[in-house]
Design an enzyme around this catalytic site. Structure first.
Site, PDB file in Angstrom:
ATOM      1  N   CYS A 114      15.140 -24.472 -70.417  1.00  0.00           N
ATOM      2  CA  CYS A 114      13.975 -24.269 -71.475  1.00  0.00           C
ATOM      3  C   CYS A 114      14.397 -24.491 -72.831  1.00  0.00           C
ATOM      4  O   CYS A 114      13.727 -24.750 -73.702  1.00  0.00           O
ATOM      5  CB  CYS A 114      13.061 -23.205 -71.324  1.00  0.00           C
ATOM      6  SG  CYS A 114      13.940 -21.519 -71.128  1.00  0.00           S
ATOM      7  N   HIS A 465      12.376 -16.863 -71.768  1.00  0.00           N
ATOM      8  CA  HIS A 465      11.895 -18.061 -71.762  1.00  0.00           C
ATOM      9  C   HIS A 465      11.668 -18.688 -73.031  1.00  0.00           C
ATOM     10  O   HIS A 465      10.954 -17.932 -73.995  1.00  0.00           O
ATOM     11  CB  HIS A 465      10.830 -18.133 -70.744  1.00  0.00           C
ATOM     12  CG  HIS A 465      10.202 -19.516 -70.661  1.00  0.00           C
ATOM     13  ND1 HIS A 465      10.937 -20.642 -70.160  1.00  0.00           N
ATOM     14  CD2 HIS A 465       8.866 -20.145 -70.676  1.00  0.00           C
ATOM     15  CE1 HIS A 465      10.226 -21.622 -69.823  1.00  0.00           C
ATOM     16  NE2 HIS A 465       8.886 -21.297 -70.380  1.00  0.00           N
TER      17      HIS A 465
END
Length: 542
Positions: A114, A465
């Site tokens: 990510c 994230h």
């Protein structure tokens, strides 16, 4: 050497794949993943004498046409074929094209990637970069990036960035580091989460050899995109606090980013930037013959068209021997005036244009307000006529309250906006300093708008994230210009529509519209997404 047609055997099934001995084993593993569903980090390809590693030399393996390789590893979910047949953009009718282009494409997460996906989406907001990559991308990572962006522009489905990830890990092995916290499915090691800001820096550094397309104004060497459009210059002055008569030392350095330090008193981005530009340090004083305290004052002596701001949210704590996240709420602006952060010399060159630009911006805001009020008034009148509740003549004469509230909107007849913009452009261009006019890719006014953000979600520095956020107009209105005096000063661009002020949210392959009103939720202050890297674009003159 030409690619070889080989076979791989996995879970009792045999598959045909291509093996290119001129490419690293990671490319072959990616091809195996496409047919078996075994992620490369959980895959073992058996070869004579052991297991195929990412740095294995194919010459030592000596693969042959038709050879069968045994593959061991627990398969994850296979890459799914599209539910509908793929239709290329050039084959679509107008209605299908409008629907397909409603949202930009996302990028598949290939296992803790990510950080890379969010960085790629944010950098894609720079149209001049895409133009430069399509024209003359050097081999390696720049070429892989150009191919990836081209692939993203030709499809409506999420893209698997496997080839680019391989190129990134080859260029910077740190991104191939495996996780120490545990194992993945099947007992195989997983790739570790990486820092998006480090990925941003390494990627931009790797793009330094990408040239600006077009003539190089007669010089022997072509101008480089990153140097011209993304790199600023800092002037640093060191002055000894304890020896006022000691001459200050002056130095200049290139800057790909400006840091925003975050302390317990930092509430605004500008405040954190000023703290990073004004610091106290201790060094040896030649006058005093001992260590003394110095004041280090830095100011920007060149402003690039694209200014990167790094929120320093991760710091090493010596008391616990661990990297931690600073979760303090820090507000960032969507419109950023950096004139107070530049050197006196640069400010002197910019101020005649800046003063006029600020005046013009005020007039544009006034026109937008008038047009908005006029549109609302007309809509009310049309609604009243359609409902039959009031005749057209009465709608303007029997509503004194509306007349009092909107006299300007009803009395002023504005020309087309493009007429004003052309006139303003001529007035502003006459005030550009010759030095700035000759500096391709610089910001002429120091007035910026926010176009992309990389955020981090979570409390831990080594996990969490990353997501990317890009302003809709930055993607929809990509009409690059590579002429002199900056990336966006030579063309007249229409005022953005109201809906274009919203943003796109890129959560790997999940893409959605993100209302501009919610940008304040990215200020930080908790474990939710907080702005980490911000990309600002200089505002066009017209």
């Amino acid at each position: 050497m030409a690619p070889l047609a080989v076979k791989i055997k996995h879970a009792g099934k045999v598959h045909d794949v291509q093996l290119d001995p001129d490419q690293p084993p990671t490319v072959f593993k990616d091809a195996v993943y496409q047919v078996t569903g075994v992620p490369p980090d959980r895959m073992k390809v058996m070869i004579k004498g052991g297991v195929l590693k990412d740095d294995t030399d194919w010459k030592k393996v000596g693969p042959k046409e038709g050879q069968t390789f045994m593959v061991i590893g627990a398969a994850g979910e296979l890459p799914k074929p599209p539910e509908k047949p793929i239709v290329f953009l050039e084959d679509m009718d107008e209605s299908s094209l409008a629907e397909a282009l409603a949202l930009p494409v996302g990028l598949k997460n290939l296992g803790n990637t990510c950080y890379m996906n969010s960085t790629l989406q944010a950098l894609r907001a720079i149209p001049e970069l895409q133009t430069a990559l399509q024209s003359n991308a050097p081999p390696g990572l720049p070429s892989a990036l150009g191919q990836l962006y081209q692939q993203m522009s030709k499809t409506t489905d999420s893209v698997v960035p496997g080839t680019f990830l391989t190129a990134l890990r080859q260029a910077f092995p740190q991104f191939a580091e495996q996780s120490r916290s545990g194992k993945g499915t099947g007992g195989f090691a997983m790739y570790a989460q990486q820092d998006a800001e480090e990925c941003w820096v390494q990627m931009t550094n790797s793009l330094r050899d990408v040239s600006i397309p077009g003539p190089s104004d007669g010089s022997s060497l072509p101008r480089k995109f990153v140097d011209q459009y993304m790199t600023g210059e800092l002037r640093r002055e060191l002055k000894c606090d304890e020896a006022p008569d000691e001459p200050p030392s002056i130095s200049f350095e290139k800057a790909l980013k400006v840091e925003c330090n975050i302390s317990i008193t930092t509430n605004y981005m500008l405040q954190g930037i000023k703290d990073s530009l004004n610091q106290k340090i201790e060094k040896n004083s030649p006058t005093l013959g001992r260590d003394a305290q110095y004041t280090a004052t830095s100011r920007l002596s060149r402003l690039p068209s694209y200014l990167t701001i790094h929120m320093v949210r991760f710091a090493w704590r010596t008391d616990i021997g661990k990297k931690t996240k600073v979760m303090r709420k820090v507000k960032f602006p969507t419109d950023f005036d950096v004139v107070d952060l530049v050197t006196d010399e640069l400010k002197q060159k910019m101020m005649p244009l800046v003063n006029k630009y600020r005046e013009v911006e005020g007039e544009r805001s006034e026109r937008r307000s008038i047009r908005k009020k006029t549109a609302l008034r007309i809509a009310k009148e049309q609604k009243a006529i359609a409902s039959g509740s009031a005749p057209a003549e009465a709608s303007s004469s029997s509503a004194p309250a509306d007349a009092d509230a909107e006299p300007v909107a009803m009395d002023i007849d504005l020309e087309d906006e493009s007429v004003y913009r052309q006139r303003e452009k001529a007035q502003l261009e006459a005030l550009i300093h010759p030095d700035l006019q000759a500096d391709i890719g610089c910001s002429l006014t120091g007035q910026y708008e926010l176009i992309a953000i990389v955020t981090h979600k979570g409390a831990a520095a080594d996990s969490g994230h990353y997501m990317g956020f890009v302003k809709k107009s930055a993607i929809q209105n990509q009409k690059p210009s590579t002429g002199a005096s900056g990336s966006s000063s030579s063309a007249v661009t229409p005022a953005p529509a109201q809906e274009d002020e919203d943003w796109y949210k890129f959560d790997d392959d999940k893409v959605s519209v993100f209302p501009k009103e919610k940008l304040a939720t990215l200020d930080g202050g908790g474990e939710d997404s907080s702005a980490y890297v911000l990309l600002y674009k200089t505002k066009p003159l017209a």
